[in-house]
Design a protein around this motif. Structure first.
Motif, PDB file in Angstrom:
ATOM      1  N   THR A 108      -6.595   1.140   7.804  1.00 34.27           N
ATOM      2  CA  THR A 108      -5.795   2.096   8.435  1.00 34.27           C
ATOM      3  C   THR A 108      -4.485   1.297   9.087  1.00 34.27           C
ATOM      4  OG1 THR A 108      -7.136   2.519  10.505  1.00 34.27           O
ATOM      5  CG2 THR A 108      -7.701   3.654   8.331  1.00 34.27           C
ATOM      6  N   LEU A 163      -4.842   0.496   1.115  1.00 33.25           N
ATOM      7  CA  LEU A 163      -3.804   0.796   2.548  1.00 33.25           C
ATOM      8  C   LEU A 163      -3.513   2.509   2.621  1.00 33.25           C
ATOM      9  CD1 LEU A 163      -0.923  -1.556   1.023  1.00 33.25           C
ATOM     10  CD2 LEU A 163      -2.784  -2.299   2.268  1.00 33.25           C
ATOM     11  N   ALA A 180       2.910  -1.582  -0.107  1.00 33.63           N
ATOM     12  CA  ALA A 180       2.131  -1.712  -1.409  1.00 33.63           C
ATOM     13  C   ALA A 180       3.019  -2.867  -2.363  1.00 33.63           C
ATOM     14  CB  ALA A 180       2.268  -0.354  -2.111  1.00 33.63           C
ATOM     15  N   GLY A 187      -1.396   4.467   5.523  1.00 40.74           N
ATOM     16  CA  GLY A 187      -0.387   4.625   6.678  1.00 40.74           C
ATOM     17  C   GLY A 187       0.200   5.777   6.670  1.00 40.74           C
ATOM     18  N   ARG A 188       1.081   6.002   7.613  1.00 39.63           N
ATOM     19  CA  ARG A 188       1.743   7.319   7.922  1.00 39.63           C
ATOM     20  C   ARG A 188       3.212   7.621   7.271  1.00 39.63           C
ATOM     21  NH1 ARG A 188       2.821   8.383  14.115  1.00 39.63           N
ATOM     22  NH2 ARG A 188       4.022   6.662  13.597  1.00 39.63           N
ATOM     23  N   VAL A 213      -2.978   3.101  -2.473  1.00 36.08           N
ATOM     24  CA  VAL A 213      -2.411   3.454  -1.255  1.00 36.08           C
ATOM     25  C   VAL A 213      -2.573   5.173  -1.158  1.00 36.08           C
ATOM     26  CG1 VAL A 213       0.032   4.041  -0.454  1.00 36.08           C
ATOM     27  CG2 VAL A 213      -0.428   1.955  -1.665  1.00 36.08           C
ATOM     28  N   SER A 244       0.616  -0.255   7.002  1.00 37.45           N
ATOM     29  CA  SER A 244       2.211  -0.422   6.369  1.00 37.45           C
ATOM     30  C   SER A 244       3.010  -1.586   7.221  1.00 37.45           C
ATOM     31  CB  SER A 244       2.672   0.847   6.521  1.00 37.45           C
ATOM     32  OG  SER A 244       2.633   1.418   7.569  1.00 37.45           O
ATOM     33  N   ARG A 301       7.481   2.749   4.435  1.00 33.62           N
ATOM     34  CA  ARG A 301       6.508   1.521   4.879  1.00 33.62           C
ATOM     35  C   ARG A 301       5.640   1.519   4.096  1.00 33.62           C
ATOM     36  NH1 ARG A 301       6.318   2.393  11.159  1.00 33.62           N
ATOM     37  NH2 ARG A 301       4.955   0.464  10.944  1.00 33.62           N
ATOM     38  N   LEU A 302       4.797   2.531   3.572  1.00 32.96           N
ATOM     39  CA  LEU A 302       3.669   2.212   3.050  1.00 32.96           C
ATOM     40  C   LEU A 302       3.971   1.680   1.301  1.00 32.96           C
ATOM     41  CD1 LEU A 302       1.248   5.353   3.034  1.00 32.96           C
ATOM     42  CD2 LEU A 302       0.640   3.102   3.181  1.00 32.96           C
ATOM     43  N   GLU A 303       5.046   2.159   0.910  1.00 29.69           N
ATOM     44  CA  GLU A 303       5.673   1.791  -0.479  1.00 29.69           C
ATOM     45  C   GLU A 303       6.098   0.411  -0.308  1.00 29.69           C
ATOM     46  OE1 GLU A 303       8.832   4.166  -1.709  1.00 29.69           O
ATOM     47  OE2 GLU A 303       7.645   6.322  -1.594  1.00 29.69           O
ATOM     48  N   ARG A 316      -2.107   8.258   2.055  1.00 30.00           N
ATOM     49  CA  ARG A 316      -0.926   8.523   3.533  1.00 30.00           C
ATOM     50  C   ARG A 316      -1.737   9.398   4.222  1.00 30.00           C
ATOM     51  NH1 ARG A 316       1.876  12.407   5.028  1.00 30.00           N
ATOM     52  NH2 ARG A 316       3.651  11.992   6.594  1.00 30.00           N
TER      53      ARG A 316
END
Length: 263
Positions: free
Chosen positions: A8, A30, A42, A32-33, A50, A11, A37-39, A52
């Motif tokens: 957790t 992964l 990744a 993330g919030r 991934v 990102s 940023r997660l993209e 969220r």
């Protein structure tokens, strides 16, 4: 056979650095919030999965757990790394002070909901030496806006991470639970312009890559001391309140009531 490792707060910072290192040999998940940023994360982590979730919303944590349970029959490592400092005072939709929820109640809930998937595995909580600055109050997870101070509350939440790992080791011997201090890491961490500037530019800060390597070392170490708090590669004794079994038990029970879990 590749392990399944859920990280957790993955990102950016420590979580992303650890994910990049672990992806060479393991299946890395992964969490993330922020979608953008997660993209981006990744794209940096080979074959990453991934998911969220915003930890200031416990319903999203429950949904995350359900998705992870459906996707993975076994989770070898859960790195409860998400967290941060909140300023000014903020109360979540669940009714709790945002720092204690994001850093403690949300990972407490997630770990409980994944407990059977983690049998024989490892749970790693990203704590901090900042735990010396604050004491969690099991009787008050809401807080008082008039008395709120960001750093002591963050310290209390980090103490909660240490207490949770120690109490989990006592209650769930089938899972190895530890916490660790990653160092004072150069990230976008912080609340307020001055704090963010410090964590971005101070010359003596630890790089995310070095802190991430410590998380990787813990994830790969087959001889961890269950319930321990690590600083570097060594077991360390936390400040008095963070090593108090009575406080750990009280906090566990209060957190279970707050999140609606048992065990």
């Amino acid at each position: 056979m590749p392990r399944t490792i859920v990280i957790t707060g993955a990102s950016s910072g420590v979580g992303l650095a650890a994910a990049e290192q672990l992806a060479a040999t393991d299946t890395v998940v992964l969490v993330g919030r922020t979608p953008q940023r997660l993209e981006a994360a990744a794209r940096q982590v080979r074959d990453a999965h991934v998911f969220r979730a915003d930890f200031e919303d416990l319903d999203q944590v429950r949904d995350l757990a359900a998705q992870l349970r459906e996707a993975y029959p076994k989770i070898d490592v859960l790195a409860n790394n998400a967290g941060g400092m909140v300023e000014p005072y903020r109360r979540t939709k669940d009714g709790f002070e945002a720092t204690i929820q994001g850093n403690h109640l949300a990972p407490f809930l997630l770990t409980h909901l994944l407990r059977d998937r983690l049998t024989g595995g490892v749970v790693i909580g990203t704590a901090s030496r900042a735990h010396m600055r604050g004491v969690p109050d099991p009787d008050d997870l809401v807080g008082d806006p008039a008395r709120y101070k960001a750093f002591p509350q963050y310290g209390a939440a980090k103490a909660a991470n240490i207490l949770f790992a120690a109490e989990a080791a006592r209650r769930w011997p089938e899972i190895t639970s530890v916490s660790f201090h990653p160092g004072v890491v150069r990230t976008n961490f912080g609340a307020g312009k001055a704090t963010r500037f410090f964590y971005k530019y101070a010359p003596f800060l630890v790089t995310p890559e070095k802190a991430g390597a410590l998380l990787v070392w813990l994830a790969n170490n087959q001889h961890l001391v269950n319930g321990a708090y690590y600083v570097g590669h060594k077991v360390s004794t936390p400040f008095r309140h963070a090593g108090d079994p009575a406080l750990a038990a009280r906090l566990w029970d209060a957190s279970a009531e707050a999140t609606g879990v048992r065990g």
